[in-house]
Motif scaffolding. Structure first.
Motif, mmCIF file in Angstrom:
data_model
loop_
_atom_site.group_PDB
_atom_site.id
_atom_site.type_symbol
_atom_site.label_atom_id
_atom_site.label_comp_id
_atom_site.label_asym_id
_atom_site.label_seq_id
_atom_site.Cartn_x
_atom_site.Cartn_y
_atom_site.Cartn_z
ATOM 1 N N PHE A 87 64.782 51.714 58.177
ATOM 2 C CA PHE A 87 65.497 50.531 57.719
ATOM 3 C C PHE A 87 66.822 50.389 58.457
ATOM 4 C CE2 PHE A 87 67.201 47.404 54.938
ATOM 5 C CZ PHE A 87 68.496 47.787 54.630
ATOM 6 N N VAL A 88 67.168 49.153 58.796
ATOM 7 C CA VAL A 88 68.448 48.871 59.442
ATOM 8 C C VAL A 88 69.323 47.995 58.542
ATOM 9 C CG1 VAL A 88 69.586 47.793 61.413
ATOM 10 C CG2 VAL A 88 67.453 49.066 61.748
ATOM 11 N N ALA A 89 68.803 46.833 58.177
ATOM 12 C CA ALA A 89 69.592 45.887 57.380
ATOM 13 C C ALA A 89 68.666 44.910 56.686
ATOM 14 C CB ALA A 89 70.588 45.142 58.258
ATOM 15 N N ALA A 90 69.133 44.380 55.573
ATOM 16 C CA ALA A 90 68.351 43.391 54.827
ATOM 17 C C ALA A 90 69.283 42.344 54.240
ATOM 18 C CB ALA A 90 67.536 44.061 53.717
ATOM 19 N N ILE A 91 68.728 41.159 54.009
ATOM 20 C CA ILE A 91 69.509 40.069 53.446
ATOM 21 C C ILE A 91 68.627 39.324 52.455
ATOM 22 C CG2 ILE A 91 68.900 38.468 55.319
ATOM 23 C CD1 ILE A 91 71.795 37.377 55.098
ATOM 24 N N SER A 92 69.226 38.970 51.330
ATOM 25 C CA SER A 92 68.479 38.245 50.314
ATOM 26 C C SER A 92 68.206 36.810 50.759
ATOM 27 C CB SER A 92 69.246 38.247 48.995
ATOM 28 O OG SER A 92 70.483 37.567 49.146
ATOM 29 N N TRP A 93 67.300 36.151 50.038
ATOM 30 C CA TRP A 93 66.916 34.795 50.419
ATOM 31 C C TRP A 93 68.101 33.841 50.376
ATOM 32 C CZ3 TRP A 93 67.592 30.918 46.856
ATOM 33 C CH2 TRP A 93 67.809 31.338 45.529
ATOM 34 N N SER A 94 69.050 34.099 49.477
ATOM 35 C CA SER A 94 70.207 33.217 49.335
ATOM 36 C C SER A 94 71.384 33.648 50.201
ATOM 37 C CB SER A 94 70.650 33.193 47.878
ATOM 38 O OG SER A 94 71.099 34.481 47.488
ATOM 39 N N ALA A 95 71.207 34.782 50.894
ATOM 40 C CA ALA A 95 72.283 35.380 51.705
ATOM 41 C C ALA A 95 73.427 35.900 50.855
ATOM 42 C CB ALA A 95 72.809 34.414 52.756
ATOM 43 N N SER A 96 73.222 36.012 49.559
ATOM 44 C CA SER A 96 74.291 36.493 48.682
ATOM 45 C C SER A 96 74.394 38.014 48.693
ATOM 46 C CB SER A 96 74.047 36.013 47.251
ATOM 47 O OG SER A 96 72.821 36.537 46.763
ATOM 48 N N THR A 97 73.330 38.679 49.149
ATOM 49 C CA THR A 97 73.313 40.141 49.153
ATOM 50 C C THR A 97 72.871 40.642 50.526
ATOM 51 O OG1 THR A 97 72.695 40.174 46.820
ATOM 52 C CG2 THR A 97 72.378 42.198 48.067
ATOM 53 N N GLY A 98 73.608 41.607 51.046
ATOM 54 C CA GLY A 98 73.218 42.264 52.277
ATOM 55 C C GLY A 98 73.252 43.760 52.066
#
Length: 125
Positions: free
Chosen positions: A46-57
């Motif tokens: 895993f490197v990075a993830a972002i929620s559908w709303s971009a509210s969480t990274g």
């Protein structure tokens, strides 16, 4: 759904790259996204993830403070800005997408149901 990564290449240590991943065939704005990578002889990580709303990274400890994940829902594209690269960042980078409405940013690869073909990032020291 189709994911197409771009932006990889050869860069010197300390340099920067920006990866892009364009998605089609899915409600992108409702789907959380992530970047993973796989170095030769190692497992995908895993490197990075972002929620559908971009509210969480979320970021792996190894890239926190150097990498930034973002998304442009109008362009159906997720980005990974990579700064201060080092040789340990050398890998094939993959983007992945979750089914729409199935949750936020996740570190678990099994929560993503579609993957891109990968783009090579090589950092020379």
């Amino acid at each position: 759904v189709q994911l197409v990564e771009s932006g990889g290449g050869l860069v010197q240590a300390g340099g920067s790259l920006r990866l892009s991943c364009s998605a089609s065939g899915r409600a992108f704005s409702l789907s959380s996204m992530a970047w993973f990578r796989q170095a030769p002889g190692k497992e995908r990580e895993f490197v990075a993830a972002i929620s559908w709303s971009a509210s969480t990274g979320d970021y792996a400890d190894s890239v926190k403070g150097r990498f930034t994940i973002s998304r442009d829902n109008a362009k159906n594209t997720v980005y990974l800005q990579m700064n201060n690269l080092n040789s340990e960042d050398t890998a094939v980078y993959y983007c992945a997408i979750r089914p729409p409405g199935y949750g936020g940013a996740s570190r678990r690869p099994q929560t993503y149901d579609s993957w891109g073909q990968g783009t090579q990032v090589t950092v020379s020291s």
